[in-house]
Write a protein that holds these residues in place. Structure first.
Motif, mmCIF file in Angstrom:
data_model
loop_
_atom_site.group_PDB
_atom_site.id
_atom_site.type_symbol
_atom_site.label_atom_id
_atom_site.label_comp_id
_atom_site.label_asym_id
_atom_site.label_seq_id
_atom_site.Cartn_x
_atom_site.Cartn_y
_atom_site.Cartn_z
ATOM 1 N N LYS A 34 0.828 -1.201 0.000
ATOM 2 C CA LYS A 34 0.000 0.000 0.000
ATOM 3 C C LYS A 34 0.867 1.257 0.000
ATOM 4 O O LYS A 34 0.622 2.202 -0.768
ATOM 5 C CB LYS A 34 -0.927 0.004 1.218
ATOM 6 C CG LYS A 34 -1.857 1.206 1.297
ATOM 7 C CD LYS A 34 -2.757 1.115 2.531
ATOM 8 C CE LYS A 34 -3.654 2.348 2.637
ATOM 9 N NZ LYS A 34 -4.525 2.274 3.848
ATOM 10 N N SER A 38 1.880 4.328 -3.478
ATOM 11 C CA SER A 38 1.681 5.779 -3.448
ATOM 12 C C SER A 38 2.988 6.563 -3.364
ATOM 13 O O SER A 38 2.981 7.788 -3.439
ATOM 14 C CB SER A 38 0.796 6.165 -2.256
ATOM 15 O OG SER A 38 1.394 5.785 -1.031
ATOM 16 N N GLU A 224 -2.140 -5.314 -10.486
ATOM 17 C CA GLU A 224 -2.793 -4.369 -9.574
ATOM 18 C C GLU A 224 -3.657 -3.410 -10.381
ATOM 19 O O GLU A 224 -3.290 -3.013 -11.495
ATOM 20 C CB GLU A 224 -1.734 -3.589 -8.798
ATOM 21 C CG GLU A 224 -2.268 -2.588 -7.788
ATOM 22 C CD GLU A 224 -3.078 -3.245 -6.686
ATOM 23 O OE1 GLU A 224 -4.331 -3.275 -6.837
ATOM 24 O OE2 GLU A 224 -2.486 -3.722 -5.703
ATOM 25 N N LYS A 225 -4.805 -3.055 -9.844
ATOM 26 C CA LYS A 225 -5.648 -2.074 -10.523
ATOM 27 C C LYS A 225 -4.927 -0.727 -10.611
ATOM 28 O O LYS A 225 -4.357 -0.250 -9.626
ATOM 29 C CB LYS A 225 -6.977 -1.923 -9.785
ATOM 30 C CG LYS A 225 -7.955 -3.070 -10.028
ATOM 31 C CD LYS A 225 -9.298 -2.796 -9.363
ATOM 32 C CE LYS A 225 -10.331 -3.846 -9.783
ATOM 33 N NZ LYS A 225 -9.903 -5.220 -9.468
ATOM 34 N N SER A 227 -6.132 2.116 -10.660
ATOM 35 C CA SER A 227 -6.724 3.100 -9.751
ATOM 36 C C SER A 227 -6.049 3.091 -8.390
ATOM 37 O O SER A 227 -6.101 4.086 -7.656
ATOM 38 C CB SER A 227 -8.220 2.823 -9.581
ATOM 39 O OG SER A 227 -8.436 1.517 -9.049
ATOM 40 N N ARG A 228 -5.372 1.997 -8.032
ATOM 41 C CA ARG A 228 -4.690 1.895 -6.741
ATOM 42 C C ARG A 228 -3.215 2.253 -6.829
ATOM 43 O O ARG A 228 -2.534 2.344 -5.800
ATOM 44 C CB ARG A 228 -4.855 0.481 -6.179
ATOM 45 C CG ARG A 228 -6.306 0.120 -5.871
ATOM 46 C CD ARG A 228 -6.455 -1.309 -5.413
ATOM 47 N NE ARG A 228 -5.681 -1.603 -4.217
ATOM 48 C CZ ARG A 228 -5.594 -2.806 -3.651
ATOM 49 N NH1 ARG A 228 -6.233 -3.830 -4.197
ATOM 50 N NH2 ARG A 228 -4.882 -2.993 -2.570
ATOM 51 N N GLN A 385 -3.742 -9.357 -2.150
ATOM 52 C CA GLN A 385 -3.881 -8.073 -2.838
ATOM 53 C C GLN A 385 -4.898 -8.151 -3.979
ATOM 54 O O GLN A 385 -5.269 -7.128 -4.554
ATOM 55 C CB GLN A 385 -2.533 -7.629 -3.413
ATOM 56 C CG GLN A 385 -1.527 -7.131 -2.378
ATOM 57 C CD GLN A 385 -1.942 -5.817 -1.754
ATOM 58 O OE1 GLN A 385 -2.366 -5.742 -0.606
ATOM 59 N NE2 GLN A 385 -1.864 -4.748 -2.531
#
Length: 530
Positions: A34, A38, A224-225, A227-228, A385
Motif C-alpha cells: 500500500k 503511493s 494491480e488495478k 486506480s490503486r 492483494q
C-alpha cells in the motif's frame, strides 16, 4: 546430550515461524504494498514499481523476437520463436557475469553485453540489412520506469557496483553500446525478471496471477488495478480499473520496520554483508544467504563444543564458503549416506558421528523451512492483494534455483500456504515452475507492445483502453517502425498525430536518431473476493 538438546532447542525457537510471526509478515508486506503504490519510485528504496504491462499473452501468438535477460549471476541473450499453443523454441547465448564486470564501468559492462548479442545474431538466420531487430530486455534490478521502454536505473544490489550507472536511462545505455559495436538492434520493451516470469508463464497458463522469483535473490509481481497505483498519473489512463503488472521489489521489504523476526544470526550476516541494512527479507531466505546462515549457526555450536567436538571444519571457517547448494546436497541424501556426504562437503578428516551428522542436517532443515515460510508469506500477501472467484484456481509461476532444486522446498511452501488460508483455498493454490521466465517473458512483452493492435492503453494516447481484446500476432516489423519515424519527422507540426503514437515510439526515435549511420487477453478480469 542435554547440552546438545538445549543448544538446538534455542536455535529451533529462533528459526520457527509461528502463526503470529506469519500473520505479522503477511500484514507487514501488504502495508508495504500500500505504501509503495503511493510513493514515487525515485524516492528512497523503490518498491511497487509499475511495469506499464497491461496485457498478457494468450498462448497462441507466433513469431520470433529477441530477448536479453540479466540476472544476479548470468546473462542470457536469446532468439525466442513463439510456436503457438504455449510452445516456444529458444536459441541462446549464456554467459556468467564475472566479479570484475560487476564492479566495472557502465560502458564496459554494456559493451560486453553487446558483444554477446552479436554472438547470438551470428547463430540465427540473417536479418534484413536495413531492419533493426526488436529486443525485449529483462532487467533483474530496480528501475524507475516511465513507459514500456524507458526507465532510470536505481541502486542495483546483488553485488553489482557499476560506476556511473545510477540515474541513467537503461535503453539509452543499450543503444549506445549497440551503436559502438555496430549492431542493428533496438530495445522496444523493458521488463523486470519477475514481470517476465509472470508473462512467460501466462503463455503456457493464462490463469497465472503471481510471478515469483526464488533463486539467488527473491522478488514477486502481480496485477494491480491502476486506480490503486497512486504514483501513476491515473488521469492518463482512460480506464483506471485496468490492471497493470507491478514489480514489488519485495526483497527490500522490511527495511526500517520491525515485523520481520530477525535472529542474532540474521543480524550477524547483515553486519558482515557488503550492503548492510539493505534487502533484509532477501537475506533471511534467498539462495545467496541460506548457506551462510547455516555456517554461522554451526560455528556458534562448534565454539560451544556442541558440534564436531569443538573443531571448525575448513569449509566452515571462511564466511560465505558454505553454499546453499551444499545444504541441498545434504538434505538430498539418505541417513546412511549422510556422514560420508558431510565429510566430503565439509572437508572433515573422517565421517562425523551419526549424532553430529543428524544435528547438522537439522540445522539445514530449520533454516530452509523458515525460508519456505518466508516465501509463502510473500506469496500469500500477493494473493490477498487480489480477488478471485470462489472456485477459481490461484496460479503462481515460480522461477529460480532455490525453488526448483532445493529438496522439499515446494512442499514446504505449499504447507505454509494451506496453514494460512485453510484447506479450501490452500488447495486451489497451484505452484508451477515457470521455465526461462526472463528470456521468454521479455520477448513476449516485446511482441505485445510491437503489435498493431496493442497501443490503446499507453499513456500519452488519446485512445481508450479496450478490455478483453486479443492481441494481434502480426507484430510491426522494425523496418515499419523506421518508416513511422520518418513520417513523424515530416509531420512534426501535427501534435495530435504524434500524440496517437505508442509509448515505445519515443524510445525508437531516440535510437534511430542516434544511429543514422545505418539505418493477450487484457488483464482486467472481474473477480469477487476470496
Amino acid at each position: 546430550m542435554a547440552k546438545i538438546a538445549d543448544g538446538v532447542d534455542w536455535i529451533h525457537h529462533c528459526f520457527s515461524l509461528t502463526p503470529d510471526h506469519f500473520k505479522a509478515i503477511v500484514h507487514g508486506f501488504k502495508q508495504e504494498c500500500k505504501d509503495g503504490l503511493s510513493t514515487p519510485s525515485a524516492i528512497g528504496l523503490a518498491t511497487m514499481i509499475p511495469s506499464y504491462v497491461t496485457r498478457l499473452p494468450t498462448g497462441n501468438e507466433t513469431g520470433t523476437y529477441l530477448a536479453l535477460d540479466l540476472g544476479g549471476s548470468t546473462l542470457r541473450v536469446s532468439a525466442v520463436r513463439l510456436l503457438g499453443h504455449g510452445q516456444v523454441q529458444v536459441t541462446e547465448v549464456r554467459k556468467l557475469v564475472s566479479s570484475s564486470l560487476r564492479t566495472s564501468t557502465a560502458d564496459a559492462f554494456f559493451d560486453w553485453i553487446a558483444d554477446n548479442t552479436s554472438e547470438l545474431l551470428a547463430q540465427i538466420p540473417p536479418q534484413e540489412e536495413d531492419r533493426p531487430v526488436a529486443m525485449g530486455v529483462c532487467w533483474s534490478f530496480p528501475l524507475d520506469q516511465t513507459s514500456i521502454c524507458k526507465g532510470t536505473i536505481l541502486r542495483m544490489g546483488k553485488g553489482f557496483l557499476l560506476a556511473d550507472i545510477e540515474g541513467q536511462d537503461l535503453a539509452t545505455l543499450f543503444h549506445r553500446a549497440f551503436r559502438r559495436k555496430r549492431i542493428n538492434v533496438v530495445v522496444t520493451a523493458l521488463v523486470n525478471d519477475t514481470i517476465g516470469t509472470l508473462v512467460a508463464h501466462a503463455y503456457s497458463n493464462p490463469n497465472v496471477r503471481v510471478g515469483f522469483i526464488y533463486g539467488t535473490g527473491v522478488n514477486a509481481a502481480y496485477p494491480e488495478k491502476i486506480s490503486r497505483i497512486i504514483k501513476l498519473n491515473v488521469a492518463e489512463w482512460q480506464d483506471a480499473s485496468t490492471e497493470m503488472l507491478v514489480n514489488t521489489e519485495i526483497d527490500i521489504f522490511g527495511s526500517g520496520r520491525t515485523y520481520l523476526p530477525l535472529t542474532p544470526f540474521d543480524r550477524a550476516l547483515d553486519a558482515n554483508h557488503p550492503q548492510p541494512g539493505f534487502q533484509p527479507y532477501e537475506k533471511m531466505m534467498s539462495g545467496a544467504c541460506l548457506g551462510e546462515l547455516v555456517r554461522l549457526i554451526a560455528v556458534d555450536l562448534i565454539q560451544k563444543r556442541i558440534l564436531f567436538d569443538g573443531v571448525v571444519p575448513p569449509q566452515l571457517a571462511t564466511p560465505w564458503q558454505f553454499q546453499t547448494a551444499n545444504m541441498s546436497d545434504i538434505e538430498g541424501v539418505s541417513a546412511e549416506a549422510l556422514p560420508g556426504k558431510l565429510q566430503a562437503i565439509l572437508d572433515l578428516p573422517s565421517p562425523p558421528s551419526d549424532t553430529h551428522a543428524a544435528l547438522f542436517l537439522r540445522l539445514c532443515v530449520m533454516v530452509a523451512t523458515r525460508a519456505a515460510g518466508l516465501a509463502a508469506a510473500a506469496i500469500a500477501a500477493m494473493i490477498e492483494q487480489q480477488t478471485f472467484e470462489p472456485d477459481q484456481d490461484i496460479v503462481v509461476g515460480i522461477n529460480g534455483s532455490t525453488y526448483e532444486l532445493y529438496p522439499h522446498m515446494a512442499e514446504r511452501i505449499q504447507s505454509f500456504l494451506v496453514d494460512w488460508f485453510g484447506e479450501d483455498i490452500g488447495s486451489r493454490i497451484q505452484l508451477e515452475v515457470a521455465h526461462d521466465g526472463g528470456s521468454i517473458g521479455a520477448a513476449l512483452v516485446a511482441m505485445l507492445y510491437s503489435s498493431k493492435r496493442s497501443r490503446k492503453n499507453d499513456p500519452g494516447s488519446n485512445a481508450s483502453h479496450i478490455k478483453h481484446t486479443t492481441v494481434a500476432t502480426d507484430a510491426v516489423p522494425a523496418l515499419d517502425m523506421m518508416k513511422m519515424a520518418d513520417q513523424e519527422e515530416s509531420t512534426s507540426s501535427n501534435h495530435q498525430a504524434r500524440d496517437q503514437l505508442p509509448s515505445w515510439y519515443s524510445c525508437f526515435c531516440c535510437w534511430r536518431n542516434n544511429r543514422k549511420r545505418k539505418p493477450v487477453s487484457a488483464y482486467s478480469e472481474k473477480n469477487s473476493s476470496l
